[in-house]
Write a protein that holds these residues in place. Structure first.
Motif, short mmCIF file in Angstrom:
data_model
loop_
_atom_site.label_atom_id
_atom_site.label_comp_id
_atom_site.label_asym_id
_atom_site.label_seq_id
_atom_site.Cartn_x
_atom_site.Cartn_y
_atom_site.Cartn_z
N VAL A 126 -12.62 2.66 5.85
CA VAL A 126 -11.35 2.21 6.46
C VAL A 126 -10.56 3.43 6.97
CG1 VAL A 126 -9.18 0.98 6.03
CG2 VAL A 126 -11.29 0.26 4.87
N LYS A 127 -10.17 3.36 8.24
CA LYS A 127 -9.32 4.44 8.79
C LYS A 127 -7.88 3.93 8.83
CE LYS A 127 -12.63 7.05 11.55
NZ LYS A 127 -12.65 8.24 10.71
N THR A 128 -6.96 4.87 8.54
CA THR A 128 -5.54 4.46 8.50
C THR A 128 -4.81 4.90 9.78
OG1 THR A 128 -5.01 6.51 7.38
CG2 THR A 128 -5.37 4.58 5.99
N VAL A 129 -3.69 4.25 10.03
CA VAL A 129 -2.85 4.63 11.17
C VAL A 129 -2.02 5.85 10.79
CG1 VAL A 129 -0.99 3.87 12.71
CG2 VAL A 129 -2.76 2.24 11.99
N ASP A 130 -1.40 5.79 9.60
CA ASP A 130 -0.53 6.88 9.13
C ASP A 130 -0.99 7.33 7.76
OD1 ASP A 130 1.48 8.55 8.30
OD2 ASP A 130 3.14 7.20 8.83
N ILE A 131 -1.41 8.60 7.71
CA ILE A 131 -1.98 9.12 6.46
C ILE A 131 -0.97 9.10 5.32
CG2 ILE A 131 -1.41 11.53 6.97
CD1 ILE A 131 -4.08 12.31 5.75
N ARG A 132 0.35 9.17 5.68
CA ARG A 132 1.37 9.20 4.64
C ARG A 132 1.42 7.89 3.84
NH1 ARG A 132 6.10 11.20 8.54
NH2 ARG A 132 4.90 9.75 9.83
N LEU A 133 0.83 6.80 4.43
CA LEU A 133 0.87 5.50 3.75
C LEU A 133 -0.46 5.18 3.08
CD1 LEU A 133 2.76 3.55 6.57
CD2 LEU A 133 3.72 4.51 4.49
N THR A 134 -1.24 6.24 2.79
CA THR A 134 -2.57 6.04 2.20
C THR A 134 -2.49 5.22 0.90
OG1 THR A 134 -3.36 8.07 3.17
CG2 THR A 134 -4.63 7.23 1.31
N GLY A 135 -1.53 5.56 0.05
CA GLY A 135 -1.40 4.88 -1.25
C GLY A 135 -1.16 3.39 -1.07
N GLU A 136 -0.21 3.05 -0.20
CA GLU A 136 0.12 1.64 0.04
C GLU A 136 -1.09 0.90 0.65
OE1 GLU A 136 1.98 4.21 0.64
OE2 GLU A 136 4.13 3.75 0.74
N THR A 137 -1.79 1.58 1.54
CA THR A 137 -2.94 0.94 2.20
C THR A 137 -4.04 0.68 1.16
OG1 THR A 137 -2.36 2.29 4.10
CG2 THR A 137 -4.46 1.13 4.23
N LYS A 138 -4.23 1.69 0.32
CA LYS A 138 -5.25 1.55 -0.72
C LYS A 138 -4.95 0.32 -1.59
CE LYS A 138 -7.08 3.82 -4.80
NZ LYS A 138 -6.68 4.70 -5.89
N ALA A 139 -3.68 0.19 -1.99
CA ALA A 139 -3.27 -0.93 -2.85
C ALA A 139 -3.47 -2.26 -2.13
CB ALA A 139 -1.81 -0.75 -3.24
N ALA A 140 -3.16 -2.29 -0.83
CA ALA A 140 -3.28 -3.54 -0.07
C ALA A 140 -4.76 -3.95 0.04
CB ALA A 140 -2.67 -3.36 1.32
N VAL A 141 -5.62 -2.95 0.31
CA VAL A 141 -7.05 -3.26 0.47
C VAL A 141 -7.65 -3.70 -0.87
CG1 VAL A 141 -9.32 -2.28 1.11
CG2 VAL A 141 -7.31 -1.72 2.47
N GLU A 142 -7.16 -3.11 -1.95
CA GLU A 142 -7.66 -3.49 -3.28
C GLU A 142 -7.41 -4.97 -3.59
OE1 GLU A 142 -7.51 0.56 -6.06
OE2 GLU A 142 -5.67 -0.61 -5.73
N LYS A 143 -6.30 -5.47 -2.98
CA LYS A 143 -5.94 -6.87 -3.27
C LYS A 143 -6.78 -7.88 -2.48
CE LYS A 143 -1.24 -5.93 -4.68
NZ LYS A 143 0.05 -5.62 -4.13
N VAL A 144 -7.57 -7.38 -1.51
CA VAL A 144 -8.39 -8.30 -0.72
C VAL A 144 -9.50 -8.85 -1.63
CG1 VAL A 144 -10.01 -8.45 1.25
CG2 VAL A 144 -7.92 -7.08 1.45
N GLU A 145 -9.61 -10.18 -1.66
CA GLU A 145 -10.60 -10.81 -2.53
C GLU A 145 -12.01 -10.40 -2.11
OE1 GLU A 145 -9.93 -15.00 -2.96
OE2 GLU A 145 -11.78 -15.21 -4.13
N GLY A 146 -12.80 -9.91 -3.06
CA GLY A 146 -14.17 -9.47 -2.75
C GLY A 146 -14.29 -7.96 -2.76
#
Lengths: 295, 232
Positions: A126-146
């Protein structure tokens, strides 16, 4: 301003500079020191920024799919991951591709060449738009079922962000302080010249010279001191930067840092130094002469 | 023309330097301004050169009102007045030629005008051979003549000389005063501030005596014992 006056002002400015050689040298020296410190911090900030951009470009979050999902089910998760905030793209990597990538990375290790793909999991890069939001993105992706697990190099990106922020704050603070100091010293240098020429200034005023006419030679002097300081600072900055860049390249521990070439930076550096030098020089001279033009 | 009408001048420290002076000096006149120390002579010069503004009354010089002159007008007014100081105030690091050139440049004259005007003025004051000398290489009388040349070089309508003979011996003083009279005959208004009774007596000119910030005598004649015995 006529051609003759220009020549006169220029001549007067130059002779003022040389008639107070030591103070002129001090003024140029201070300007060089200020510009050099300012330039060094700015270049660190610019490089940290560039490094961060490279990181943003290369940085990937790896999202591992639950082992109970078939490859076809796993592939279906792509649209869900891409729908998460700050996700630029998600690339599906099968177990087989992951095994192949791993083996290519460790070609020298024969033990890894016969690995069973089943020990790897299907995954998304997964590539991010803004590296500063890596933590939030990681948490969001973790919540995806599967999605079973997500890994991201948060510490590294956070470290870079911190370096950039500190460099920016220090740089801006230093720029302001050093500019004020430079203007003050330049002003005092020119004040000495002005004091030495107070009789001349009084006579000029008495015969009807305008304030502009009296001011110009001092403005030229400040201008030339500023430009001389800027040119000297630029040459020193160039030498210093190249030396540091060579040191970083040849260092085993700092190799990871990609130092920008001075060729990409010389124009903005030269322009900034020149503008700052002229502002300091002319600003200092205007501040010095003001007192003598009041009556 | 110089005109002072009901002029009063009080400095910030409370000193009342001028008390209700009314005075007219026509174009082309030659005036001696005399009086004891502290009489107010220097203040009158400062008023005429725009260094100070009157507390009350009106000061007009060569068409400019000093009383409410703007920053833009002040240099223009000063170009109509040439000032000669007792201590010459020459710039020692400049040659005689450059001492004159820089005041011409200060009012925007070009090099061509400088090359034409400076030799003429130096010849007028008898220093055409000394153009390349530095002030320190000249005698006191010669230095004062350079100061006169500098006051003249921008072709002012009025010359104000503040104790011009104060640093000169009697012969040089007389020579200098004759030069000022010669300049006056060429059409320039000349105001000479002096203490020197002998010089005033030698020239039958208008003498204005000031004391305590007031005009106590204004007549053509001699300066005797602090009072003028004249023909007014």
């Amino acid at each position: 301003m006529g051609r003759h006056n220009f020549r006169y002002f220029f001549h007067e400015g130059v002779s003022n500079m040389f008639s107070h050689g030591f103070m002129s040298f001090a003024a140029v020296g201070v300007t060089v020191a200020c510009l050099l410190i300012m330039g060094t911090f700015s270049l660190v900030a610019v490089n940290a920024n560039q490094q961060l951009r490279d990181m943003e470009r290369d940085n990937e979050i790896l999202a591992y799919v639950d082992e109970s999902y078939t490859t076809q089910q796993a592939r279906m998760l792509q649209s869900k991951i891409e729908a998460q905030p700050n996700v630029a793209s998600a690339t599906f990597i099968t177990k087989e591709e992951a095994t192949k990538n791993f083996q290519e990375k460790y070609t020298d290790e024969s033990a890894f060449q016969d690995l069973d793909p089943e020990i790897f999991r299907d995954r998304f890069a997964v590539k991010t738009v803004d590296i500063r939001l890596t933590g939030e993105t990681k948490a969001a992706v973790e919540k995806v079922e599967g999605i079973a697990e997500v890994t991201a190099y948060e510490e590294f990106s956070n470290g870079l962000i911190t370096v950039r922020n500190i460099a920016t704050v220090v740089c801006v603070t230093l720029i302001v302080i050093l500019l004020v100091v430079s203007v003050f010293i330049m002003s005092n240098t020119i004040k000495l010249t002005t004091f030495d020429r107070r009789e001349e200034i009084a006579i000029m005023r008495m015969v009807g010279a305008t304030n502009g006419f009296i001011r110009w030679p001092f403005v030229y002097e400040g201008f030339m001191l500023g430009v001389t300081g800027a040119v000297a600072a630029f040459l020193l900055q160039w030498t210093l930067y190249e030396a540091v860049a060579r040191g970083v390249e040849s260092s085993d521990t700092l190799q990871l840092i990609n130092v920008m070439s001075f060729g990409e930076l010389w124009l903005p550096v030269a322009a900034t130094f020149l503008v700052a030098g002229i502002l300091v020089g002319v600003g200092g001279s205007l501040s010095a002469i003001r007192r003598f033009l009041q009556v | 023309m110089i005109r002072l009408k009901d002029v009063e001048m009080e400095y910030d420290n409370g000193t009342q330097a001028i008390r209700g002076i009314t005075l007219t000096i026509e174009d082309g006149e030659f005036i001696f301004l005399v009086g004891p120390s502290g009489a107010g002579k220097s203040t009158i010069i400062k008023l005429l050169t725009g260094e100070v503004e009157p507390t009350r009354g009106r000061v007009m010089i060569n068409g400019f009102s000093v009383s409410n002159i703007t920053d833009r007008q002040l240099p223009l007014m000063r170009r109509t007045v040439g000032v000669i100081f007792q201590d010459f105030r020459l710039i020692e690091k400049k040659t005689v030629y450059d001492n004159l050139a820089f005041v011409m440049r200060a009012v925007g004259m070009g090099e061509k005008e400088l090359r034409k005007r400076i030799p003429y003025v130096l010849k007028l004051v008898g220093l055409d051979e000394k153009a390349s000398h530095f002030p320190t290489e000249l005698s006191g009388g010669e230095q004062q003549r350079v100061a006169i040349a500098r006051a003249l070089v921008n072709n002012p309508t009025t010359i104000i000389a503040d104790e011009p003979t104060g640093n000169l011996d009697p012969d040089r003083s007389l020579e200098l005063m004759r030069l000022l009279v010669k300049i006056n005959t060429l059409g320039t208004t000349v105001v000479v501030v002096t203490h020197e009774k002998d010089l005033v007596d030698r020239f039958e000119k208008r003498v204005i005596t000031i004391d305590g910030g007031r005009i106590i005598n204004d007549s053509v004649g001699r300066y005797v014992g602090g009072h003028i015995h004249g023909k007014a």
